[in-house]
Design an enzyme around this catalytic site. Structure first.
Site, short mmCIF file in Angstrom:
data_model
loop_
_atom_site.label_atom_id
_atom_site.label_comp_id
_atom_site.label_asym_id
_atom_site.label_seq_id
_atom_site.Cartn_x
_atom_site.Cartn_y
_atom_site.Cartn_z
N HIS A 24 0.58 10.77 2.08
CA HIS A 24 1.05 10.83 3.58
C HIS A 24 1.77 12.23 3.80
O HIS A 24 2.62 12.27 4.45
CB HIS A 24 1.69 9.73 4.12
CG HIS A 24 2.91 9.06 3.42
ND1 HIS A 24 3.95 10.05 3.10
CD2 HIS A 24 3.30 7.94 3.33
CE1 HIS A 24 5.06 9.34 2.84
NE2 HIS A 24 4.64 8.26 2.79
N HIS A 78 7.20 -5.27 0.91
CA HIS A 78 7.42 -4.02 1.71
C HIS A 78 5.79 -3.92 2.02
O HIS A 78 4.88 -4.17 1.43
CB HIS A 78 7.57 -2.68 0.84
CG HIS A 78 7.66 -1.64 1.39
ND1 HIS A 78 7.89 -1.29 2.76
CD2 HIS A 78 7.18 -0.51 0.79
CE1 HIS A 78 7.84 -0.04 2.91
NE2 HIS A 78 7.42 0.42 1.99
N GLU A 80 4.23 -1.38 3.41
CA GLU A 80 3.58 -0.12 3.76
C GLU A 80 2.17 -0.23 2.78
O GLU A 80 2.23 -0.85 1.70
CB GLU A 80 4.26 1.17 3.00
CG GLU A 80 3.82 2.48 3.43
CD GLU A 80 4.80 3.64 3.20
OE1 GLU A 80 5.88 3.47 2.76
OE2 GLU A 80 4.46 4.75 3.74
N ASP A 82 0.65 1.43 0.75
CA ASP A 82 0.20 1.45 -0.68
C ASP A 82 0.57 0.28 -1.59
O ASP A 82 0.25 0.13 -2.66
CB ASP A 82 1.21 2.67 -1.28
CG ASP A 82 2.57 2.53 -0.90
OD1 ASP A 82 2.85 2.40 0.27
OD2 ASP A 82 3.48 3.16 -1.64
N HIS A 145 13.04 1.62 2.57
CA HIS A 145 13.01 2.97 3.46
C HIS A 145 12.04 2.36 4.72
O HIS A 145 12.13 3.21 5.55
CB HIS A 145 12.74 3.85 2.89
CG HIS A 145 11.05 4.19 2.66
ND1 HIS A 145 10.20 4.94 3.56
CD2 HIS A 145 10.27 3.31 1.92
CE1 HIS A 145 8.95 4.74 2.99
NE2 HIS A 145 9.01 3.61 2.34
N ASP A 164 10.14 -0.07 -3.51
CA ASP A 164 10.12 1.63 -3.50
C ASP A 164 11.52 2.08 -4.09
O ASP A 164 11.35 3.18 -4.63
CB ASP A 164 10.13 2.22 -2.11
CG ASP A 164 8.77 2.30 -1.70
OD1 ASP A 164 7.61 2.40 -2.56
OD2 ASP A 164 8.28 2.11 -0.46
N HIS A 229 6.73 2.00 -7.88
CA HIS A 229 6.06 3.07 -8.20
C HIS A 229 6.62 3.58 -9.61
O HIS A 229 7.90 3.55 -9.95
CB HIS A 229 6.40 4.27 -7.22
CG HIS A 229 5.71 4.13 -6.04
ND1 HIS A 229 4.26 4.00 -5.65
CD2 HIS A 229 6.00 3.73 -4.86
CE1 HIS A 229 3.89 3.83 -4.58
NE2 HIS A 229 5.22 3.78 -3.96
FE1 FEO Z 1 7.14 2.70 1.04
FE2 FEO Z 1 5.46 3.10 -1.66
O1 FEO Z 1 5.85 2.77 0.05
#
Ligand code: FEO
Length: 405
Positions: A24, A78, A80, A82, A145, A164, A229
C-alpha cells in the site's frame, strides 16, 4: 510449503510473499510473509488468515495437518486486508466455525463481508476461550495500528500471537529469529524491525509504551512472540520488546540523515560539503536522494538518526514535489524527538526552505533555523558556508542528543 510446528500442537500455516515490493505504497525491498497459526486442540482453532492471493497456500498448509472442516474457532486479530481477506475461503470450508473478533473488528469486517451467514462473537480484553488443553486470552490493542487490532495469548504455551506488532516485512525461508540470524545477521533483523516500526507504528509510541506496561502488569509470561509478518521470536522475544520500548521512548543514534532531491544538481552539490562538516564534527551521516530511494527507506534512516537535514530546490516558488511528498508522508507518521534543518538552491524567488521549516513546525519538531539557501549553483564561497552549516547543525544535534542519554 508445509505447516511448521512452532510449539507442541501449534503450527504456522502462513504464506511467503517473495515478490511484493509495494505494500500500500510502502516499499518493502525484502518482500513479506502473512503469518497465521493453527492450534490442534479439542477445539481446533485458527488464528488469522492471509492475503487473499495466498488463500490456497494457507489452506494447503492447514490440510497438511488436518481437515479444514474440523476448525471450530477462527480468531481474527486484525481486519486489514493482508490478514483477513481469505476469511471467506476458510468459512466455506468450515461454515460452522465461530469467529472471535473485537467489537470494532466486527463492525469493520461487516463492511467487507456478509457476516449474517457466519457465527461471530465479540471479545474484549480479559475475555478467555477454553479450547481444551489450552486457554486463549484476548487483549485489545486499539490503534496498534488499527482500531480493531487485538492480540491473543495462549496461556499454557506462553505464546503471544501479536498480529502486526513486533513484525517485519521480510520474506525468508527462516521461520524463527535464531534461524534467520544464523543465515543472515542480527543487524539485518533489527533493521527490518526498525523499518517496520518507522513506517507503520511510529505515530503510536505512547500507546505502545502503555500496552507494554499493561502486558507487564498482567504478569504474562512470554517465551515466544508470533507476529503476523516476518520471523517468529522464539529465542529472544524480550529483545524485540526492548527495541519497541526504546523506539517508543524516542531513542536514536547520534547520527544525521541528509534527505534531499535536486533539479540540476545544485542542491545535490550542497550535500557533499554539508556532509563533510557533519563528519568533521565527529557525527555519523548518511545521504539519501529521493526519487532514487523510496520514501519509506528515507523514513527509516531518519528514524535511526537524531538529526535530519532536508534539501530541496525551489520549484515554482515552492518545495520540490518529491520532497513535498516525503514531508507529507513524514507528517502523518508524527515523528518526535528529532532535530531538523533545511537547505536548498533557487533561481530567482526562493521560498522552499522557509516552507520546509513550516512543515517542521506543524510536526512540532525541534529545528535549527534559518537553514541555508544558495542561488543557482553553489560557488566556492557557498561551499564553505555549506561546510559550516553542516558543522553547526552537527554541534546542535550533539547538544540536543544529550537530552536523551
Ligand atoms: Fe495492519 Fe499487516 O496489516
Amino acid at each position: 510449503m508445509k505447516a511448521v510446528e512452532i510449539k507442541p500442537g501449534i503450527y504456522w500455516v502462513g504464506a511467503i510473499d517473495w515478490a511484493i515490493r509495494d505494500f500500500h505504497g510502502y516499499v518493502i525491498p525484502n518482500g513479506t510473509t502473512y503469518n497465521n497459526y493453527i492450534i490442534m486442540d479439542e477445539q481446533i482453532t485458527l488464528l488469522d488468515t492471509v492475503k487473499h492471493d495466498f488463500s490456497d497456500i494457507t489452506i494447503g498448509n492447514i490440510k497438511s495437518i488436518t481437515d479444514p472442516s474440523k476448525i471450530v474457532n477462527v480468531i481474527i486479530n486484525h481486519i486489514e486486508t493482508d490478514h483477513v481477506s481469505s476469511i471467506d475461503k476458510i468459512m466455506e470450508l468450515a461454515p460452522d466455525a465461530t469467529i472471535y473478533i473485537s467489537d470494532r473488528g466486527k463492525k469493520g469486517l461487516d463492511r467487507f463481508f456478509d457476516l449474517s451467514k457466519w457465527n461471530v462473537k465479540v471479545v474484549k480484553t480479559g475475555d478467555t476461550l477454553n479450547i481444551g488443553k489450552r486457554t486463549l486470552l484476548f487483549l485489545e490493542t486499539p490503534m496498534l495500528h488499527w482500531p480493531d487490532s487485538m492480540m491473543t495469548y495462549v496461556k499454557e504455551a506462553k505464546l503471544l500471537i501479536s498480529q502486526d506488532a513486533f513484525g517485519q516485512h521480510l520474506a525468508t525461508a527462516a521461520r524463527f529469529d535464531d534461524e534467520f540470524i544464523e543465515c543472515a545477521s542480527h543487524a539485518e533483523l533489527e533493521d527490518s524491525v526498525v523499518d517496520y516500526y518507522a513506517n507503520i507504528l511510529m505515530p503510536f509510541g505512547q500507546l505502545i509504551k502503555a500496552k507494554i506496561s499493561e502486558l507487564q502488569r498482567l504478569g504474562l509470561e512470554i517465551d515466544m512472540i508470533a507476529p503476523d509478518h516476518g520471523i517468529i521470536w522464539r529465542k529472544q522475544p524480550g529483545r524485540v520488546i526492548r527495541m519497541y520500548q526504546d523506539m517508543a521512548d524516542g531513542k536514536a543514534s547520534l547520527r544525521i540523515a541528509i534527505i534531499y532531491d535536486t533539479m540540476w544538481h545544485s542542491t545535490e552539490r550542497m550535500t557533499l560539503p554539508i556532509m563533510q562538516g557533519i563528519k568533521d564534527e565527529g557525527v555519523d551521516c548518511t545521504v539519501i536522494k529521493l526519487r532514487a530511494t523510496p520514501g519509506s527507506i528515507a523514513v527509516k534512516e531518519l528514524w535511526k538518526s537524531r538529526g535530519c537535514l532536508i534539501g530541496t530546490p525551489t520549484l515554482n516558488n515552492t518545495i520540490f514535489p518529491s520532497v513535498a511528498g516525503f514531508l507529507t508522508y513524514l507528517r502523518g507518521l508524527r515523528p518526535k524527538n528529532r532535530i531538523m534543518g533545511a537547505f536548498g538552491s533557487y533561481g530567482w524567488g526562493g521560498g522552499a526552505v522557509k516552507e520546509v521549516y513550516e512543515e517542521f513546525k506543524k510536526m512540532g519538531l525541534e529545528t535549527v533555523e534559518p537553514g541555508l539557501q544558495v542561488v543557482y549553483k553553489p560557488s566556492a564561497e557557498d561551499e564553505k558556508l555549506c561546510y559550516e552549516f553542516g558543522r553547526d547543525f552537527a554541534r546542535k544535534a550533539k547538544e540536543y542528543h544529550k537530552k536523551f542519554e
